[in-house]
Design an enzyme around this catalytic site. Sequence first.
Site, PDB file in Angstrom:
ATOM      1  N   GLY A  13      13.321 -12.762 -14.222  1.00 52.82           N
ATOM      2  CA  GLY A  13      11.997 -13.263 -13.870  1.00 52.82           C
ATOM      3  C   GLY A  13      10.904 -12.621 -14.696  1.00 52.82           C
ATOM      4  O   GLY A  13      11.153 -12.026 -15.739  1.00 52.82           O
ATOM      5  N   GLU A  56      13.604  -5.709  -8.942  1.00 51.51           N
ATOM      6  CA  GLU A  56      14.616  -5.298  -9.905  1.00 51.51           C
ATOM      7  C   GLU A  56      14.552  -3.790 -10.097  1.00 51.51           C
ATOM      8  O   GLU A  56      13.629  -3.125  -9.620  1.00 51.51           O
ATOM      9  CB  GLU A  56      14.422  -6.037 -11.236  1.00 51.51           C
ATOM     10  CG  GLU A  56      14.651  -7.540 -11.121  1.00 51.51           C
ATOM     11  CD  GLU A  56      14.557  -8.264 -12.447  1.00 51.51           C
ATOM     12  OE1 GLU A  56      13.959  -7.701 -13.386  1.00 51.51           O
ATOM     13  OE2 GLU A  56      15.065  -9.391 -12.543  1.00 51.51           O
ATOM     14  N   SER A 107       9.181  -8.060 -20.242  1.00 48.95           N
ATOM     15  CA  SER A 107       9.215  -8.709 -21.555  1.00 48.95           C
ATOM     16  C   SER A 107       8.557 -10.081 -21.537  1.00 48.95           C
ATOM     17  O   SER A 107       7.752 -10.408 -22.419  1.00 48.95           O
ATOM     18  CB  SER A 107      10.653  -8.820 -22.054  1.00 48.95           C
ATOM     19  OG  SER A 107      11.472  -9.458 -21.089  1.00 48.95           O
ATOM     20  N   LEU A 122       9.042 -18.067 -25.614  1.00 49.17           N
ATOM     21  CA  LEU A 122       7.852 -17.971 -24.772  1.00 49.17           C
ATOM     22  C   LEU A 122       6.643 -17.474 -25.553  1.00 49.17           C
ATOM     23  O   LEU A 122       5.544 -18.017 -25.419  1.00 49.17           O
ATOM     24  CB  LEU A 122       8.126 -17.046 -23.578  1.00 49.17           C
ATOM     25  CG  LEU A 122       6.943 -16.790 -22.635  1.00 49.17           C
ATOM     26  CD1 LEU A 122       6.338 -18.085 -22.125  1.00 49.17           C
ATOM     27  CD2 LEU A 122       7.373 -15.889 -21.472  1.00 49.17           C
ATOM     28  N   ARG A 139      17.488   0.784 -16.458  1.00 42.94           N
ATOM     29  CA  ARG A 139      18.648   0.268 -17.182  1.00 42.94           C
ATOM     30  C   ARG A 139      19.335   1.305 -18.055  1.00 42.94           C
ATOM     31  O   ARG A 139      20.565   1.312 -18.180  1.00 42.94           O
ATOM     32  CB  ARG A 139      18.221  -0.925 -18.048  1.00 42.94           C
ATOM     33  CG  ARG A 139      17.933  -2.158 -17.241  1.00 42.94           C
ATOM     34  CD  ARG A 139      17.428  -3.279 -18.123  1.00 42.94           C
ATOM     35  NE  ARG A 139      17.212  -4.485 -17.339  1.00 42.94           N
ATOM     36  CZ  ARG A 139      16.669  -5.599 -17.818  1.00 42.94           C
ATOM     37  NH1 ARG A 139      16.270  -5.627 -19.077  1.00 42.94           N
ATOM     38  NH2 ARG A 139      16.512  -6.657 -17.046  1.00 42.94           N
ATOM     39  N   GLN A 181      17.263 -14.415 -17.185  1.00 41.33           N
ATOM     40  CA  GLN A 181      17.629 -14.826 -15.837  1.00 41.33           C
ATOM     41  C   GLN A 181      16.650 -14.318 -14.785  1.00 41.33           C
ATOM     42  O   GLN A 181      16.175 -15.066 -13.943  1.00 41.33           O
ATOM     43  CB  GLN A 181      19.045 -14.325 -15.508  1.00 41.33           C
ATOM     44  CG  GLN A 181      20.135 -14.971 -16.330  1.00 41.33           C
ATOM     45  CD  GLN A 181      21.511 -14.403 -15.997  1.00 41.33           C
ATOM     46  OE1 GLN A 181      21.649 -13.371 -15.336  1.00 41.33           O
ATOM     47  NE2 GLN A 181      22.543 -15.079 -16.461  1.00 41.33           N
ATOM     48  N   ASP A 192      14.766 -11.393 -37.599  1.00 44.77           N
ATOM     49  CA  ASP A 192      14.142 -12.001 -38.776  1.00 44.77           C
ATOM     50  C   ASP A 192      12.692 -11.552 -38.977  1.00 44.77           C
ATOM     51  O   ASP A 192      12.289 -11.191 -40.087  1.00 44.77           O
ATOM     52  CB  ASP A 192      14.190 -13.531 -38.668  1.00 44.77           C
ATOM     53  CG  ASP A 192      15.596 -14.063 -38.471  1.00 44.77           C
ATOM     54  OD1 ASP A 192      16.548 -13.394 -38.930  1.00 44.77           O
ATOM     55  OD2 ASP A 192      15.752 -15.126 -37.856  1.00 44.77           O
ATOM     56  N   HIS A 223      21.876  -3.768 -21.739  1.00 42.46           N
ATOM     57  CA  HIS A 223      21.863  -4.227 -20.352  1.00 42.46           C
ATOM     58  C   HIS A 223      23.148  -3.743 -19.691  1.00 42.46           C
ATOM     59  O   HIS A 223      24.235  -3.869 -20.256  1.00 42.46           O
ATOM     60  CB  HIS A 223      21.767  -5.752 -20.277  1.00 42.46           C
ATOM     61  CG  HIS A 223      21.371  -6.245 -18.924  1.00 42.46           C
ATOM     62  ND1 HIS A 223      22.232  -6.219 -17.850  1.00 42.46           N
ATOM     63  CD2 HIS A 223      20.211  -6.763 -18.463  1.00 42.46           C
ATOM     64  CE1 HIS A 223      21.604  -6.700 -16.786  1.00 42.46           C
ATOM     65  NE2 HIS A 223      20.382  -7.032 -17.134  1.00 42.46           N
ATOM     66  N   GLU A 225       9.287  -9.783 -28.438  1.00 43.68           N
ATOM     67  CA  GLU A 225      10.287  -8.749 -28.671  1.00 43.68           C
ATOM     68  C   GLU A 225      10.297  -8.229 -30.103  1.00 43.68           C
ATOM     69  O   GLU A 225      10.804  -7.137 -30.364  1.00 43.68           O
ATOM     70  CB  GLU A 225      11.678  -9.293 -28.305  1.00 43.68           C
ATOM     71  CG  GLU A 225      12.753  -8.227 -28.249  1.00 43.68           C
ATOM     72  CD  GLU A 225      14.103  -8.765 -27.806  1.00 43.68           C
ATOM     73  OE1 GLU A 225      15.082  -8.002 -27.858  1.00 43.68           O
ATOM     74  OE2 GLU A 225      14.194  -9.950 -27.409  1.00 43.68           O
ATOM     75  N   HIS A 278      20.889  -5.651 -25.468  1.00 41.75           N
ATOM     76  CA  HIS A 278      20.114  -6.642 -24.715  1.00 41.75           C
ATOM     77  C   HIS A 278      18.679  -6.818 -25.203  1.00 41.75           C
ATOM     78  O   HIS A 278      18.193  -7.938 -25.289  1.00 41.75           O
ATOM     79  CB  HIS A 278      20.090  -6.223 -23.244  1.00 41.75           C
ATOM     80  CG  HIS A 278      19.348  -7.165 -22.346  1.00 41.75           C
ATOM     81  ND1 HIS A 278      19.711  -8.488 -22.198  1.00 41.75           N
ATOM     82  CD2 HIS A 278      18.272  -6.982 -21.542  1.00 41.75           C
ATOM     83  CE1 HIS A 278      18.890  -9.081 -21.344  1.00 41.75           C
ATOM     84  NE2 HIS A 278      17.997  -8.202 -20.947  1.00 41.75           N
ATOM     85  N   ARG A 294      12.576  -0.387 -21.727  1.00 41.40           N
ATOM     86  CA  ARG A 294      11.788  -1.458 -21.107  1.00 41.40           C
ATOM     87  C   ARG A 294      12.064  -1.572 -19.616  1.00 41.40           C
ATOM     88  O   ARG A 294      13.217  -1.610 -19.186  1.00 41.40           O
ATOM     89  CB  ARG A 294      12.095  -2.799 -21.780  1.00 41.40           C
ATOM     90  CG  ARG A 294      11.414  -3.991 -21.114  1.00 41.40           C
ATOM     91  CD  ARG A 294      11.692  -5.271 -21.857  1.00 41.40           C
ATOM     92  NE  ARG A 294      13.072  -5.694 -21.772  1.00 41.40           N
ATOM     93  CZ  ARG A 294      13.554  -6.476 -20.811  1.00 41.40           C
ATOM     94  NH1 ARG A 294      12.774  -6.881 -19.820  1.00 41.40           N
ATOM     95  NH2 ARG A 294      14.815  -6.831 -20.821  1.00 41.40           N
ATOM     96  N   TRP A 339      17.464 -17.703 -22.110  1.00 38.61           N
ATOM     97  CA  TRP A 339      18.579 -16.919 -21.578  1.00 38.61           C
ATOM     98  C   TRP A 339      18.138 -15.925 -20.509  1.00 38.61           C
ATOM     99  O   TRP A 339      18.978 -15.324 -19.840  1.00 38.61           O
ATOM    100  CB  TRP A 339      19.268 -16.163 -22.713  1.00 38.61           C
ATOM    101  CG  TRP A 339      20.050 -17.044 -23.638  1.00 38.61           C
ATOM    102  CD1 TRP A 339      19.684 -18.250 -24.161  1.00 38.61           C
ATOM    103  CD2 TRP A 339      21.357 -16.778 -24.166  1.00 38.61           C
ATOM    104  NE1 TRP A 339      20.653 -18.748 -24.975  1.00 38.61           N
ATOM    105  CE2 TRP A 339      21.692 -17.867 -25.008  1.00 38.61           C
ATOM    106  CE3 TRP A 339      22.261 -15.733 -24.019  1.00 38.61           C
ATOM    107  CZ2 TRP A 339      22.913 -17.933 -25.688  1.00 38.61           C
ATOM    108  CZ3 TRP A 339      23.457 -15.795 -24.708  1.00 38.61           C
ATOM    109  CH2 TRP A 339      23.785 -16.874 -25.525  1.00 38.61           C
TER     110      TRP A 339
END
Length: 563
Positions: A68, A135, A418, A33, A317, A66, A238, A259, A402, A378, A413, A64
């Site tokens: 939102g 969440e 993110s 993104l 979290r 999920q 990287d 997570h 990230e 995570h 976070r 990956w």
Amino acid sequence: MSEPSLSTGAPVSSSSRSGGDDALPVVIIGAGLGGLTVALNLAEQGQKVVVLAKRDLGEAATAWAQGGIVGVLGSDDSVESHVRDTQEAGAGLVDEHTARYIAQNSAQAIEWLVAQGVPFSPDPSGPLGLHLTREGGHAVRRIAHAADATGKAIHEALLARARAHPNVELRARWMAVDLITNRHVKKSDGRPQCHGVYALDIDSGRVETLPARAVVLATGGVGKVYRYTSNPETSTGDGIAMAWRAGCRVANMEFIQFHPTCLYHPQERSFLITEALRGEGGLLRLPGVKLEGDSDDSPWGSRFMPEHDARGELAPRDIVARAIDFEMKKHGLDHVWLDATHLGEAFLKEHFPTIHARCLELGIDIARQPIPVVPAAHYTCGGVVTDLSGRSDLPGLYAVGEATYTGLHGANRLASNSLLECVVLGHSCVDAILQAPVPQPPKLPAWDESLVENADEQVVIAHNWDELRLLMWNYVGIVRTTRRLERALHRIKLLKDEIDDYYANFRVNRDLLELRNLVVCAELIVRSALMRHESRGLHYSRDFPHTLPVSFPTVLTRKAKSR
């Protein structure tokens, strides 16, 4: 420095444009993104862009995601509320200015994604016609989503746009080896500058020199440094490692978010069970364990989160992951249960179709059975130090997503911040690149592999990879001690020497490059953790269990060394 603003796509002056076909492109490392946001907005301004993806284009971490993306949209919400929730989750280390800027631009970020064709779950009565979910750590419903596969929907929409744009060149199975800086240039004027990147064509094994107007790191986090992670194979740190080798600062690397709920199953080690399932009422339970005085009549065991935090399953979290880790060790469990059976089959199929279908394939009917879950690495809350326009310490080098430290995530976070950070700071990064003077490129040397040979001991790479990930899991996990960290650092330095020797003498390949980057990031994580003499957010130390009244980011600095 002027305040960055979310780009609206308005034309820039001709002096800021890239010029003719022979002008230098912007090279973006990573096709998630953050990278695609920068690429599409630069392309709309007439700038040629090259995007490198080290695996297939669809394998970025974005796909990956999920849950939102945050948007301050509802009448019951406000920027102040979002900032407050971000600060509370970040345990006192969130930069308020950063959090406010990103919250203020969240609605525009959602609108931009809608304009790109992202099919968010609709609700005619909701703001912008979107369904919003909630969440952990959020005071209200403010998460725009596409069922339970938001990242995949966003990524596919932006990839389609990028593929169709004449100014965007997408290169799948190309991996950055290292940044090209002044140390590579014989006739340098001495001023620090990123001039481009050495990139490996993974299929041919050829390393190409790519000069660039600017280089953007959008490489994601370091989840693969741990044995158990929800991250894809691409998450090997990287960008962080390359920036560190080039002399950039990194910060807050000790804060690795685990997570709380990754599926525990021998056939699926990286499948995330989204936090939104708990947001909609999913409950964490102890398999076969009934707590004293518990009146819960569930056959799946007692709830335990209320014993750890008044917010129960909706606590941030770090709290939920530590609680699960504590209960697993206390009761000798391999996993805990996430119970959503009371939500009903119709509701689960509508709101969580991906989770429902995948679990069913594995023999778990989540409408009738609880889901076995464990914590897993995570998200990387630290990274390359940048400003709100993605500028790093090295002129010509930018970073988004990230791979960065912007101050937004602090010590932990907040869920769904993110993806928002990628869009908002991706736009401001574009403005910074276009407003910067166009560099006059020096003559860049070709990649020199005249003194290296083909590797005949690939088993060494595989062994070091496994040893590093197990070491990090056992010694630098959810709960830490100084002795474990010191032992980890000692072994990491030995591994690093072995890997550096291997890198210097053999032709590069993806496995070797990823291992080289992971061991750098492992050292940064451990060094940062040893510097923090307290427990805060995602960093919990048995030797320093208390939280200090005042704390600051952990910033590591080094000088660039020759190759």
